[in-house]
Design a protein around this motif. Structure first.
Motif, PDB file in Angstrom:
ATOM      1  N   ALA A 159      16.443  -7.640  -2.200  1.00  0.00           N
ATOM      2  CA  ALA A 159      14.996  -6.131  -2.718  1.00  0.00           C
ATOM      3  C   ALA A 159      13.380  -6.379  -2.401  1.00  0.00           C
ATOM      4  O   ALA A 159      13.335  -7.663  -3.617  1.00  0.00           O
ATOM      5  CB  ALA A 159      16.179  -5.901  -3.534  1.00  0.00           C
ATOM      6  N   ALA A 160      12.989  -6.286  -2.456  1.00  0.00           N
ATOM      7  CA  ALA A 160      11.431  -6.287  -1.979  1.00  0.00           C
ATOM      8  C   ALA A 160      10.840  -5.454  -3.401  1.00  0.00           C
ATOM      9  O   ALA A 160      11.298  -4.691  -3.338  1.00  0.00           O
ATOM     10  CB  ALA A 160      10.822  -6.244  -0.841  1.00  0.00           C
ATOM     11  N   GLU A 161      10.379  -6.124  -4.242  1.00  0.00           N
ATOM     12  CA  GLU A 161       9.355  -5.286  -5.659  1.00  0.00           C
ATOM     13  C   GLU A 161       8.978  -5.047  -4.998  1.00  0.00           C
ATOM     14  O   GLU A 161       7.179  -5.100  -3.889  1.00  0.00           O
ATOM     15  CB  GLU A 161       9.558  -6.542  -6.727  1.00  0.00           C
ATOM     16  CG  GLU A 161       9.920  -7.334  -7.073  1.00  0.00           C
ATOM     17  CD  GLU A 161      10.995  -5.878  -8.323  1.00  0.00           C
ATOM     18  OE1 GLU A 161      10.227  -5.004  -8.688  1.00  0.00           O
ATOM     19  OE2 GLU A 161      12.098  -5.477  -8.257  1.00  0.00           O
ATOM     20  N   PRO A 162       8.485  -3.597  -5.363  1.00  0.00           N
ATOM     21  CA  PRO A 162       7.044  -2.472  -4.694  1.00  0.00           C
ATOM     22  C   PRO A 162       5.591  -3.558  -5.079  1.00  0.00           C
ATOM     23  O   PRO A 162       5.906  -3.875  -6.611  1.00  0.00           O
ATOM     24  CB  PRO A 162       7.576  -1.391  -5.753  1.00  0.00           C
ATOM     25  CG  PRO A 162       8.667  -1.368  -6.184  1.00  0.00           C
ATOM     26  CD  PRO A 162       9.095  -2.463  -6.032  1.00  0.00           C
ATOM     27  N   ALA A 163       4.501  -2.802  -5.115  1.00  0.00           N
ATOM     28  CA  ALA A 163       3.586  -3.868  -4.806  1.00  0.00           C
ATOM     29  C   ALA A 163       3.085  -3.246  -6.133  1.00  0.00           C
ATOM     30  O   ALA A 163       3.364  -1.918  -6.351  1.00  0.00           O
ATOM     31  CB  ALA A 163       2.877  -3.785  -3.916  1.00  0.00           C
ATOM     32  N   GLN A 186       4.417   2.488  -5.585  1.00  0.00           N
ATOM     33  CA  GLN A 186       4.972   3.313  -5.864  1.00  0.00           C
ATOM     34  C   GLN A 186       6.838   3.035  -5.691  1.00  0.00           C
ATOM     35  O   GLN A 186       7.238   2.648  -5.576  1.00  0.00           O
ATOM     36  CB  GLN A 186       4.612   2.652  -3.949  1.00  0.00           C
ATOM     37  CG  GLN A 186       5.411   3.951  -2.969  1.00  0.00           C
ATOM     38  CD  GLN A 186       4.862   4.852  -1.763  1.00  0.00           C
ATOM     39  OE1 GLN A 186       4.221   2.992  -1.435  1.00  0.00           O
ATOM     40  NE2 GLN A 186       4.866   5.791  -0.951  1.00  0.00           N
ATOM     41  N   VAL A 187       7.105   4.464  -6.294  1.00  0.00           N
ATOM     42  CA  VAL A 187       8.255   4.890  -6.115  1.00  0.00           C
ATOM     43  C   VAL A 187       8.603   5.906  -4.940  1.00  0.00           C
ATOM     44  O   VAL A 187       7.999   6.450  -5.127  1.00  0.00           O
ATOM     45  CB  VAL A 187       8.610   4.967  -7.540  1.00  0.00           C
ATOM     46  CG1 VAL A 187       8.375   3.459  -8.400  1.00  0.00           C
ATOM     47  CG2 VAL A 187       8.122   6.068  -8.216  1.00  0.00           C
ATOM     48  N   ASP A 188      10.317   5.875  -5.750  1.00  0.00           N
ATOM     49  CA  ASP A 188      10.635   7.481  -4.354  1.00  0.00           C
ATOM     50  C   ASP A 188      10.066   8.748  -5.674  1.00  0.00           C
ATOM     51  O   ASP A 188      10.014   9.010  -6.582  1.00  0.00           O
ATOM     52  CB  ASP A 188      11.806   7.490  -4.200  1.00  0.00           C
ATOM     53  CG  ASP A 188      12.824   7.252  -3.538  1.00  0.00           C
ATOM     54  OD1 ASP A 188      11.869   6.143  -3.016  1.00  0.00           O
ATOM     55  OD2 ASP A 188      13.742   6.742  -3.423  1.00  0.00           O
ATOM     56  N   GLY A 189       8.998   9.600  -5.289  1.00  0.00           N
ATOM     57  CA  GLY A 189       8.596  10.877  -5.337  1.00  0.00           C
ATOM     58  C   GLY A 189       7.142  10.688  -5.802  1.00  0.00           C
ATOM     59  O   GLY A 189       6.427  11.075  -6.853  1.00  0.00           O
ATOM     60  N   GLY A 190       6.280   9.782  -5.407  1.00  0.00           N
ATOM     61  CA  GLY A 190       4.990   9.562  -6.499  1.00  0.00           C
ATOM     62  C   GLY A 190       4.868   7.678  -6.712  1.00  0.00           C
ATOM     63  O   GLY A 190       5.384   7.300  -5.940  1.00  0.00           O
ATOM     64  N   TYR A 191       3.655   7.127  -7.844  1.00  0.00           N
ATOM     65  CA  TYR A 191       3.335   6.347  -8.015  1.00  0.00           C
ATOM     66  C   TYR A 191       3.994   6.772  -9.569  1.00  0.00           C
ATOM     67  O   TYR A 191       3.296   7.331  -9.842  1.00  0.00           O
ATOM     68  CB  TYR A 191       2.103   6.128  -8.002  1.00  0.00           C
ATOM     69  CG  TYR A 191       1.704   6.500  -6.474  1.00  0.00           C
ATOM     70  CD1 TYR A 191       1.361   4.719  -5.601  1.00  0.00           C
ATOM     71  CD2 TYR A 191       1.472   7.384  -5.466  1.00  0.00           C
ATOM     72  CE1 TYR A 191       1.141   5.146  -4.113  1.00  0.00           C
ATOM     73  CE2 TYR A 191       1.292   7.283  -4.277  1.00  0.00           C
ATOM     74  CZ  TYR A 191       0.925   6.183  -3.631  1.00  0.00           C
ATOM     75  OH  TYR A 191       1.251   5.753  -2.688  1.00  0.00           O
ATOM     76  N   GLN A 192       4.134   5.609  -9.878  1.00  0.00           N
ATOM     77  CA  GLN A 192       4.996   5.293 -11.034  1.00  0.00           C
ATOM     78  C   GLN A 192       4.043   4.069 -11.965  1.00  0.00           C
ATOM     79  O   GLN A 192       3.378   3.259 -11.923  1.00  0.00           O
ATOM     80  CB  GLN A 192       5.857   4.716 -11.135  1.00  0.00           C
ATOM     81  CG  GLN A 192       6.820   5.165 -12.463  1.00  0.00           C
ATOM     82  CD  GLN A 192       8.560   4.464 -12.759  1.00  0.00           C
ATOM     83  OE1 GLN A 192       8.734   3.321 -12.410  1.00  0.00           O
ATOM     84  NE2 GLN A 192       9.075   5.823 -13.405  1.00  0.00           N
ATOM     85  N   LEU A 193       3.294   4.385 -13.141  1.00  0.00           N
ATOM     86  CA  LEU A 193       2.781   3.912 -14.282  1.00  0.00           C
ATOM     87  C   LEU A 193       4.120   2.374 -14.374  1.00  0.00           C
ATOM     88  O   LEU A 193       5.017   2.888 -15.249  1.00  0.00           O
ATOM     89  CB  LEU A 193       2.228   4.643 -15.296  1.00  0.00           C
ATOM     90  CG  LEU A 193       1.421   5.293 -15.060  1.00  0.00           C
ATOM     91  CD1 LEU A 193       0.862   6.102 -16.438  1.00  0.00           C
ATOM     92  CD2 LEU A 193      -0.343   5.201 -14.483  1.00  0.00           C
ATOM     93  N   ILE A 194       3.498   1.657 -14.738  1.00  0.00           N
ATOM     94  CA  ILE A 194       4.107   0.017 -15.714  1.00  0.00           C
ATOM     95  C   ILE A 194       3.188  -0.247 -16.603  1.00  0.00           C
ATOM     96  O   ILE A 194       3.187  -0.584 -17.826  1.00  0.00           O
ATOM     97  CB  ILE A 194       3.413  -1.488 -14.247  1.00  0.00           C
ATOM     98  CG1 ILE A 194       4.244  -0.300 -13.148  1.00  0.00           C
ATOM     99  CG2 ILE A 194       4.234  -2.211 -15.115  1.00  0.00           C
ATOM    100  CD1 ILE A 194       3.916  -1.364 -12.029  1.00  0.00           C
TER     101      ILE A 194
END
Length: 96
Positions: free
Chosen positions: A20-24, A81-89
């Motif tokens: 599973a590639a981690e999103p950048a 980037q996640v499904d549905g947009g960009y998520q803050l970490i």
């Protein structure tokens, strides 16, 4: 020893391997514009690594949501980037 190595390699080739590639993760600075428990609006400069011009956009909140900061606070933030947009970490007041 060579037989053991051959068996190990052969087993790896036959077993299903799921990587599973981690999103950048992207880091930037900006100004917090609006806040709620589902999204955060941030005005940010160009993010060249993504080919983005300067803009104000909404980022999805992680669950549980990050600690709230007041509007117009200069910030540093990280997102992916996640499904549905960009998520803050991560998001914090800028130390400038």
């Amino acid at each position: 020893m060579r037989n053991l190595l051959s068996v190990a390699v052969f087993s790896l080739l036959l077993s299903p391997v799921v990587l599973a590639a981690e999103p950048a993760v992207t880091h930037s600075q900006g100004v917090l514009k609006a806040w709620n428990s589902h999204k955060v609006s941030i005005a940010h400069p160009a993010i060249e690594s993504l080919g983005w011009p300067p803009m104000t956009m909404n980022f999805l909140q992680p669950q549980p949501p990050l600690a709230e900061l007041p509007a117009d606070t200069p910030i540093e933030f990280s997102f992916r980037q996640v499904d549905g947009g960009y998520q803050l970490i991560a998001l914090s007041a800028s130390q400038q």
